[in-house]
Structures are given as C-alpha cells and as structure tokens.
Design a protein around this motif. Structure first.
Motif, PDB file in Angstrom:
ATOM      1  N   LEU A 198     -16.444   2.472  11.451  1.00 49.86           N
ATOM      2  CA  LEU A 198     -17.394   2.564  10.341  1.00 49.86           C
ATOM      3  C   LEU A 198     -17.939   3.977  10.165  1.00 49.86           C
ATOM      4  O   LEU A 198     -18.130   4.452   9.038  1.00 49.86           O
ATOM      5  CB  LEU A 198     -18.563   1.595  10.562  1.00 49.86           C
ATOM      6  N   ASN A 199     -18.154   4.680  11.283  1.00 47.71           N
ATOM      7  CA  ASN A 199     -18.794   5.998  11.221  1.00 47.71           C
ATOM      8  C   ASN A 199     -17.829   7.147  10.959  1.00 47.71           C
ATOM      9  O   ASN A 199     -18.230   8.178  10.406  1.00 47.71           O
ATOM     10  CB  ASN A 199     -19.555   6.273  12.522  1.00 47.71           C
ATOM     11  N   HIS A 200     -16.565   6.999  11.367  1.00 45.02           N
ATOM     12  CA  HIS A 200     -15.645   8.141  11.298  1.00 45.02           C
ATOM     13  C   HIS A 200     -14.513   7.971  10.293  1.00 45.02           C
ATOM     14  O   HIS A 200     -13.908   8.968   9.880  1.00 45.02           O
ATOM     15  CB  HIS A 200     -15.049   8.411  12.684  1.00 45.02           C
ATOM     16  N   ILE A 201     -14.185   6.740   9.909  1.00 42.80           N
ATOM     17  CA  ILE A 201     -13.124   6.541   8.915  1.00 42.80           C
ATOM     18  C   ILE A 201     -13.775   6.497   7.534  1.00 42.80           C
ATOM     19  O   ILE A 201     -14.675   5.678   7.305  1.00 42.80           O
ATOM     20  CB  ILE A 201     -12.344   5.239   9.169  1.00 42.80           C
ATOM     21  N   PRO A 202     -13.363   7.346   6.613  1.00 40.19           N
ATOM     22  CA  PRO A 202     -14.012   7.380   5.294  1.00 40.19           C
ATOM     23  C   PRO A 202     -13.638   6.166   4.449  1.00 40.19           C
ATOM     24  O   PRO A 202     -12.569   5.572   4.632  1.00 40.19           O
ATOM     25  CB  PRO A 202     -13.462   8.664   4.669  1.00 40.19           C
ATOM     26  N   PRO A 203     -14.497   5.781   3.520  1.00 40.03           N
ATOM     27  CA  PRO A 203     -14.129   4.724   2.562  1.00 40.03           C
ATOM     28  C   PRO A 203     -12.959   5.208   1.705  1.00 40.03           C
ATOM     29  O   PRO A 203     -12.737   6.415   1.560  1.00 40.03           O
ATOM     30  CB  PRO A 203     -15.395   4.543   1.716  1.00 40.03           C
ATOM     31  N   PRO A 204     -12.204   4.298   1.135  1.00 44.50           N
ATOM     32  CA  PRO A 204     -11.078   4.719   0.284  1.00 44.50           C
ATOM     33  C   PRO A 204     -11.568   5.434  -0.964  1.00 44.50           C
ATOM     34  O   PRO A 204     -12.621   5.125  -1.509  1.00 44.50           O
ATOM     35  CB  PRO A 204     -10.392   3.397  -0.075  1.00 44.50           C
ATOM     36  N   HIS A 205     -10.788   6.432  -1.359  1.00 44.28           N
ATOM     37  CA  HIS A 205     -11.113   7.171  -2.572  1.00 44.28           C
ATOM     38  C   HIS A 205     -10.186   6.699  -3.693  1.00 44.28           C
ATOM     39  O   HIS A 205      -9.089   6.216  -3.456  1.00 44.28           O
ATOM     40  CB  HIS A 205     -10.937   8.675  -2.344  1.00 44.28           C
ATOM     41  N   GLY A 206     -10.621   6.812  -4.895  1.00 44.42           N
ATOM     42  CA  GLY A 206      -9.808   6.387  -6.033  1.00 44.42           C
ATOM     43  C   GLY A 206     -10.667   6.198  -7.265  1.00 44.42           C
ATOM     44  O   GLY A 206     -11.849   5.857  -7.176  1.00 44.42           O
ATOM     45  N   ASP A 207     -10.066   6.430  -8.407  1.00 45.93           N
ATOM     46  CA  ASP A 207     -10.758   6.299  -9.684  1.00 45.93           C
ATOM     47  C   ASP A 207     -10.717   4.838 -10.117  1.00 45.93           C
ATOM     48  O   ASP A 207      -9.670   4.302 -10.466  1.00 45.93           O
ATOM     49  CB  ASP A 207     -10.069   7.194 -10.721  1.00 45.93           C
TER      50      ASP A 207
END
Length: 614
Positions: A198-207
């Motif tokens: 939760l702390n080190h893996i970023p949320p997915p990016h996308g439009d």
C-alpha cells in the motif's frame, strides 16, 4: 462483491510477483491469499493454490501466469503470479504490462540467481516499482543480511534511474505465513508485506475520461462463455454492451460488442457492469482474439504498442506418426488436426513459433528451450494427440555473413563431489566457467557460459551425476559466432530387428550388449529403439527371439532368466537421449523411441549414400 469505493483508481494496486524458480513465489501468494480472508474458515485450500494446472503440480513449477486479487484496508490488490523458469520467460514478459509494481522474491540462502537478474531487468525497463522479499528465513543456512547486500549490488548494476534504487526489503517465511519489516521483529503475519504494498506501490495511472483502451495480455476459455480476453484497462472506461474494435498486430480491425465483464476476486471472477482505467479485467464477446491485440472504443480505434517478446532459441519438428503402431492410441492423428492444435497454441503461447515445412505432415516448432517444448508435447499427449517429434536443436543466425548461435548462462547448485565430473563433461560441450562460489556447507554454485547446442542432452547427465542432489537453470544471453564442435558422449542404440512381442530370452541376449528400455510383453516394431548399446554404433537386436526347444533336458532348464530392470525414460529424458537420426513417438498411452528410418535395409542405404555424398 467488492465494497463500493468512491475513487477506484486510487484504491487499486497492480503487482506482479517475480522470482527465480523455486524461491517460494507461489507459496508467498498462498500466504497472502489465506490471510486476506477470501476463504471460509472451514474451507480446505491446500498449498500452491495458484498452480492449478496438473502439470504444474506434478513438476512443482509455475508454467502459466495467473491473476488473483485480495482486499486489504479497502484497497484491492491485483496479483499476477508469474513463472520462475527461464523457458517460460515469455509469460513474464507479456504480463508485466499489467503491473505498476513488483514483488521480487529471493531465497535467503541462494540469493539472486540467473532468472532473478532477467525478471528484474524487465521489471525495471517497464518502470515498475519494486519491493524486495527475502524469503525462506527458516532455512538452516539462511543468510538474509548477506543476501540483502547482494540484492543492492544487483540493483546498482541494472537500475537506469536513481529512483529505482529506493526500494524496501522485507523478510518472509511464506510457508510459516509471516513477514518482517526488519530482522529481529517478532513474527506475526503477512501484515508488514500488505502495508509495504500500500505504501510503496503506486496506484495505477491512466486517463479515465479518454476512449477505452486495453492490451490483451492473457487468454482464458470457458465452455459457456467462449474465449475470454484478460488485460488492464489503459484508458477510459468500458461497460457491458459497449461496441468496441479489436485491432490486431497487423492493424486489421473488427467490430464487436462486449457481452460480459469480470474482475478478479480471490480464485474466481466476479461479473461487473463497468470498469475504469487501472483495473485488470476479463472481457467476453470478442470472438477469436489474440494476445497483443488492442481492444478500443469503436469511435477511437487507437492501437497500443505490441508486446515485445524475445525470440526462441531451440527448434524441433512435430509430425504425423508413421510407425507400425500409428493410430492405435490417439484420438487426433491426422496432419490437419495436428496443424490446428499447433496454430491454436500460438494464440496463447507467445514465445512459440510454428512454420510449415516441405512436407504437409511435418511442422517446425520453435521455443525458448527444451522444457518449453516438452511441456507443449506433454500437454498435447494428454489431450489425446498422437505424433512424433525430432531431437531439439539450436537455432542459428547469419549475422554479417557469419553463422552465429545462441549462448546461455548456466547456473548449477551442486554438492562439491560433483564438480569434477560436471566440469569435465561441460568442457566437452564448449562451456567456460565464469563463476564458482561455495556456501561453506558442502555445496557450490557454478556458472558457465555455454552454447545452447551444448546444453541439449545435458539435463539427464546432470541428474545422474548429482544423483538428484542439485539444481540447474540456464538463461539466454545472446548470439555469438559459432566455433568448434560439441563432442557427443552418447553410445549407439539397440534397435528392434523385427516386429513382435518382447520376450525374456530375447531381452536377455540384448542386455548382454547394453541396457534395455522395455520389459517382457512389450509390443515392438522394426526400427523401434529398445535400449542403449555399450558401444558407439547402433546394433540391431531381436528381442522377440525365443529359445528353441530340444528333446534333451538341460541341467539348467529350470533356472529362470533374471533380467536387469529396464531403464524407464520420461519425455524429458527421451528428448535428451535421442540422436539426430532418431525420433520420439508420442501417444496418450506410450512414449516410444524410434529410428527416423525404420527399416534396417533403408537405414543402410541412406548411410551409404551419405558417405558417398549423394
């Protein structure tokens, strides 16, 4: 059903679990699943939950990438379990497109190995955020502090960005079900690992506002739903009933309508009405979709970059069986059925290549290694196919007018007493030692640089030399100029001289000249290989020959003939054993070795013509 969350994109983590073979990656997924409360309290789930394939459980390795998901603190963690064996690295290469981060699992005794370097390099190239998991702390020879220093050195070597050097290291015992943020912490559960994700893996990016886009990275099949495309939504959103366009590698476009959408939950799929960018989904309604196809909104048909997969290094032929026993065991025996099955395999097996040959009954099949092709052969055999295959051989290339061949880095973990015989054998196969490290407890890690053709047939020798007390893995490193010859250490074959049923008397005569592969009562045909000769040349033997009866009673007539137990060969053993003029007949019930030219007279004429240069 998943709890409704206002901002789904911020409450999703997509991670791939990558590792060298046998470093505990699938066991780690087991522990994460069991502690995420997706199973009932009284539900029996066993171990190696993700290895659902029968062959995976038999061989103890992950062959196919798989998707699952858990919920922790209202955050959905999509998990992609990947193979650890180098022969299935194509599976790793294609599914990393779905992840934003990775768990790099490393054995606390072995440290970083060959496949560790390979998978980490690909993960860093795709800018995935890594978390290092040093597993198997419970092993007596565990050296977590030393391994953590080795990991940091590996990152310094492979990282292309200074940010990639900022990663957490956790310590786990997957089978014990606990993770530690620091050595010395009290072991409790997998909570430290969940918190690190939760702390080190970023949320997915996308439009989320653009037109829908998804790259197909995996395929499933359901008897009721048909073909199911799996991938990560790169842009926009999609809903059941939407019209979409499928764009192939060749930029061909076809229009379809989404009939069903699923997201992953534990070991199952849950149907949903719509999903947004960042989520990993399974999509139904596209017909014959293929891996690396782009699925996009019908009004914005924009293709995503194709998945880049490394080239195969080993090839062999698959052909319709023409032995005397052809068609007795299999349900699918014709060239049309064999071709259809191989072409269907191309849809999901992205590292495979299939080409037609001059003969309509024979196909050239190329893969990442012997094991990659052996798994395909075994899978087809269990499906009811009957066919014959040739000896694997390395794929050569002509570069700047010169012949080049694939080279591999071979790593072996063996007992010290096996070093001499292995080194001598590998020297005859043109291998050069590049590294040797002792663990101080009687085992040594050896690394060799070796041409792929030198590795063919080595696995069986390795198993015999180490008596099963050793591990061997190799990974492709590149093409180099071909030089020298690999010396063959194999002797000749004992070849059945006539058709019939093997009897004790005939086998006893054959065993005086070598070792046999069959037992009394086994049907044989002319040209079938029934054993290995003690000398270099092939020898025709009549294993169906019976003892002639006489009117005179012999003083030894009542003494039973005692045979040496036959050598039982697995498919992998057979692939290692056969020579260039030999083949393996594969059926659902039998694996037989045979000469490519069955009749003895024809083999003699062929050898005579080759000697004359015809």
């Amino acid at each position: 059903m998943w709890k409704l969350i206002k901002d789904m994109t911020q409450n999703i983590r997509n991670i791939a679990i990558i590792a060298h073979v046998d470093h505990g990656k699938t066991s780690l997924v087991d522990a994460m699943l069991k502690q995420s409360h997706i199973f009932r309290a009284n539900q029996r789930v066993g171990h190696l939950i993700m290895d659902s394939n029968e062959l995976e459980r038999e061989k103890g390795i992950t062959i196919l990438s798989k998707n699952t998901a858990i919920i922790y603190k209202d955050v959905k963690i999509n998990i992609i379990d990947t193979p650890g064996h180098a022969d299935f690295s194509g599976e790793v290469e294609r599914v990393l497109n779905m992840a934003d981060g990775c768990l790099l699992v490393i054995d606390a005794v072995d440290g970083p190995m060959l496949q560790t370097r390979f998978v980490l390099r690909h993960a860093l190239e795709k800018k995935l955020k890594p978390i290092v998991v040093i597993n198997k702390l419970d092993r007596p020879a565990a050296r977590p502090e030393e391994v953590s220093h080795m990991v940091q050195d590996l990152f310094l070597e492979l990282a292309s960005d200074v940010d990639q050097l900022d990663f957490p290291i956790l310590y786990t015992t997957a089978k014990g079900g606990y993770a530690l943020a620091h050595l010395g912490d009290e072991p409790e559960s997998m909570k430290p690992l969940f918190e690190a994700i939760l702390n080190h893996i970023p949320p997915p990016h996308g439009d989320t506002e653009g037109g829908f886009q998804l790259l197909v990275t995996a395929l499933n099949y359901d008897n009721h739903l048909g073909q199911i495309a799996v991938g990560r939504v790169s842009r926009g959103r999609v809903s059941t009933g939407d019209e979409v366009v499928r764009i192939t590698r060749d930029d061909e476009a076809t229009f379809h309508r989404v009939s069903k959408l699923f997201v992953f939950e534990g070991l199952s799929r849950n149907e949903v009405e719509s999903v947004e960018a960042g989520e990993i989904i399974a999509l139904v309604g596209l017909g014959q979709v293929a891996i690396s196809d782009t699925i996009a909104a019908a009004d914005q048909p924009e293709a995503l970059p194709n998945i880049d997969i490394g080239e195969p290094t080993v090839q062999m032929t698959f052909g319709v069986s023409n032995s005397a026993f052809a068609g007795q065991d299999g349900r699918y025996v014709t060239s049309r059925q064999l071709r259809a099955r191989l072409m269907a395999e191309l849809q999901t097996n992205v590292s495979l290549r299939v080409h037609e040959t001059d003969s309509p009954d024979v196909f050239s099949v190329s893969g990442r290694g012997e094991l990659h092709l052996a798994i395909l052969i075994e899978t087809m055999r269990r499906e009811g196919y009957e066919f014959q295959v040739s000896r694997p051989k390395a794929i050569f290339k002509v570069i700047d007018g010169r012949v080049h061949e694939p080279y591999e880095l071979l790593g072996m973990n063996v007992a010290e007493e096996a070093i001499g015989v292995l080194t001598e054998e590998l020297a005859s196969r043109m291998a050069k030692m590049t590294n040797m490290h002792s663990d101080g407890q009687g085992h040594v890690l050896l690394e060799f640089k070796i041409p792929t053709r030198g590795l063919i047939g080595f696995n069986s020798f390795f198993l015999k030399s180490t008596r099963g007390d050793g591990q061997m893995n190799s990974i492709f490193t590149g093409y180099e100029r071909m030089s020298g010859e690999v010396k063959s250490t194999r002797t000749g074959s004992l070849v059945a001289a006539e058709a019939g049923t093997a009897v004790t008397y005939g086998l006893n005569n054959a065993q005086q000249r070598g070792f046999t592969f069959i037992e009394p009562g086994t049907p044989v045909y002319e040209g079938m290989i029934v054993g290995v000769h003690s000398r270099d040349k092939d020898l025709d033997v009549n294993v169906c020959k019976t003892k002639k009866q006489t009117n005179v009673r012999s003083s030894t007539a009542d003494i039973a003939v005692k045979l040496t137990p036959p050598i039982k060969m697995s498919l992998e053993d057979a692939l290692d054993f056969i020579a260039e003029d030999e083949m393996i007949e594969v059926t659902p019930k039998n694996i037989r070795l045979r000469k490519s030219i069955l009749l003895s007279d024809d083999r003699y004429k062929h050898a005579r013509d080759r000697a004359k240069g015809r």
